[in-house]
Design an enzyme around this catalytic site. Structure first.
Site, mmCIF file in Angstrom:
data_model
loop_
_atom_site.group_PDB
_atom_site.id
_atom_site.type_symbol
_atom_site.label_atom_id
_atom_site.label_comp_id
_atom_site.label_asym_id
_atom_site.label_seq_id
_atom_site.Cartn_x
_atom_site.Cartn_y
_atom_site.Cartn_z
ATOM 1 C CD GLU A 59 12.345 50.411 -11.624
ATOM 2 O OE1 GLU A 59 13.315 49.667 -11.373
ATOM 3 O OE2 GLU A 59 11.339 50.082 -11.799
ATOM 4 C CD GLU B 1 13.750 47.648 -15.538
ATOM 5 O OE1 GLU B 1 14.053 46.561 -15.336
ATOM 6 O OE2 GLU B 1 14.369 48.362 -14.460
HETATM 7 O O1 IFM Z 1 13.260 45.207 -8.673
HETATM 8 C C1 IFM Z 1 13.621 45.569 -9.930
HETATM 9 C C2 IFM Z 1 12.410 46.241 -10.751
HETATM 10 O O2 IFM Z 1 11.131 45.263 -10.880
HETATM 11 C C3 IFM Z 1 12.693 46.556 -12.101
HETATM 12 N N1 IFM Z 1 14.010 47.384 -12.101
HETATM 13 C C4 IFM Z 1 15.077 46.941 -11.267
HETATM 14 C C5 IFM Z 1 14.722 46.474 -9.859
HETATM 15 C C6 IFM Z 1 15.685 46.160 -9.145
HETATM 16 O O3 IFM Z 1 16.518 45.136 -9.430
#
Ligand code: IFM
Length: 479
Positions: free
Chosen positions: A390, A212
């Protein structure tokens, strides 16, 4: 009527016709532009979410996994920028820093067992850079041995590791030199990547260079609620450039050592829709948010140039040959949609609101259709295989998670049915964990963690995950 009067009336009439014509033209242009926006961004609603959402053939070897990151679960990480940040009162909701977190550092065997219980065949986790390189150029043998052992345990359990190299945290020695904006950030990061692949590469095929980058830049340098806690758009641009450069050099280091490795980065993608679908300024706001947040990183990879074109930020357009071929897949982290409303009084001229769907504990709209919309766009834009690196929901009771999971897997399966090569799905997260500035309150885990005893308890989401994996495994086309 005098001649002069007739002339003046004629001019008046012509003027009125001209004004009416101009208004009509503007109105027509407005309607055409709004219609074009509407047609190119069709709204989507699933009418039903089938009990069996695997509606079509997932590819053989599809990765069914869960994800975590080192600082959020390991505990005892004291030498990175987040540990410092957490020590400042007011930075973390509820006041408690990451501390022992979910004690994953001491419970790897147990947590690998949880992955097996889930039926998962993949696990995405990160290496804590500040543990393996506590001082510049000094490798900590015992920390590397720990990660090598983790990888070996996963392999023995039949679980494919995906290793993330940078999941937000930086060693403090690097922060002191400027962190992401340090002149040698990319070289340092590439040296870390080279060491990681030298030590773990025989057993790790999937590498995620940075997690990210868009969120790290935004939170750390635009709103300043994460380290380094600044609000400076010049530094934000520099940090973005550092992340892109770091990704490119790290990817090259990995591929030079292991040509068969599969390398990518995980970007957080948000669906931005206008609040008012007939209001052109809302559409323009949504388009700008989408352009600025979602695509800058992979567009840079695609163009082999560090490119940033966001209104209000210093522009970047810097050719970098190492970006070519630096990604074998696009990692998609999908959580949310935001509705965008043009508002002259808001900073940046737009307000972000939630849509009409159900909300998570952190007030985020649950919008599974957004995953399908984004997968289509990613495929269209980059033509690279995709891994959902994710996807998850803050849900402390665990009641939302089964339907959430089913609906998002359905979105993914529909994308596969359309011919989009989605190769894996990692649920965020395996365990409840430290949610950065939000502290421990949001709970994302398939397994609930009791932070006093560190006991793990399977929630309803874990049961559903297992069920979905079993359905997929039973489908003839996935064998
Ligand atoms: O916990 C975070 C993660 O570190 C990065 N992506 C989003 C998740 C949830 O907010």
């Amino acid at each position: 009527m005098t001649r002069a009067r007739e002339d003046s009336e004629r001019i008046h009439r012509r003027g009125r016709r001209w004004v009416l014509g101009a208004i009509g033209g503007l109105l027509a242009a407005y309607l055409v532009a709004t219609l074009a926006f509407r047609l190119s961004h069709p709204d989507l609603r699933f009418s039903v979410i089938p009990e069996n959402p695997i509606v079509t053939g997932l590819p053989a070897g599809f990765l069914w996994g869960a994800a975590t990151s080192a600082h959020q679960v390991e505990g005892g990480n004291l030498r990175n920028d987040w540990a410092r940040f957490e020590a400042v009162p007011g930075n973390i909701r509820g006041g408690a820093g990451s501390g022992r977190a979910a004690d994953h550092w001491n419970r790897v065997a147990q947590d690998v067992g949880l992955l097996r219980d889930l039926g998962a065949n993949a696990y995405r986790f990160s290496i804590e850079w500040s543990r393996v390189e506590p001082d510049p150029g000094q490798w900590d043998e015992s920390a590397w041995a720990h990660y090598a052992d983790e990888v070996a345990q996963l392999r023995r359990a039949g679980v494919e590791p995906m290793v993330t190299l940078l999941h937000f945290t930086l060693p403090t020695w690097l922060t002191d030199r400027g962190g992401l904006t340090a002149d040698d950030f990319a070289q340092r990061f590439a040296a870390f990547a080279a060491e990681a692949v030298r030590r773990l590469g025989a057993d790790v095929r999937y590498w995620c260079t940075v997690n990210e980058p868009n969120v790290q830049m935004y939170q750390g340098y635009v709103v300043g609620v994460w380290p380094p806690g600044v609000q400076d758009r010049h530094q934000a641009s520099r940090a973005f450039a550092g992340l892109v450069r770091g990704h490119a050099l790290a990817a090259h280091a990995i591929k030079a050592a292991r040509p068969g490795a599969r390398v990518g980065a995980a970007v957080n993608l948000i669906v931005f829709d206008p609040v008012r679908r007939w209001w052109l300024l809302d559409w323009i706001g949504a388009r700008e948010a989408d352009r600025g947040f979602n695509w800058a990183f992979y567009d840079s990879v695609k163009r082999s140039a560090i490119s940033l074109h966001i209104a209000g930020f210093p522009e970047l357009d810097e050719p970098m040959t190492e970006l070519a071929g630096s990604a074998d897949f696009v990692g998609v982290n999908y959580y949310r949609r935001n509705l965008v409303r043009f508002s002259p009084r808001a900073p940046g001229l737009v307000e972000l609101l939630q849509g009409p769907g159900p909300l998570s504990d952190t007030g985020v709209e649950i919008y599974p259709e957004g995953l399908l919309r984004l997968l289509r766009r990613v495929w269209d834009r980059y033509g690279l295989p995709i891994i959902v690196t994710e996807n998850g929901v803050a849900d402390s009771t665990g009641r939302l998670r089964p339907t959430y999971l089913r609906a998002h897997v359905y979105a993914l399966a529909r994308a596969v049915g359309e011919g989009i090569p989605v190769e894996g799905y990692f649920h965020w997260s395996l365990l409840d964990n430290f949610e950065w500035a939000e502290g421990f309150e949001p709970r994302f885990g398939l397994y609930r963690v009791d932070y006093d005893t560190q006991e793990r308890v399977a929630g309803p989401g874990a049961v559903e995950f297992r069920r979905l994996v079993a359905i997929a495994a039973a489908a003839p086309w996935t064998r």
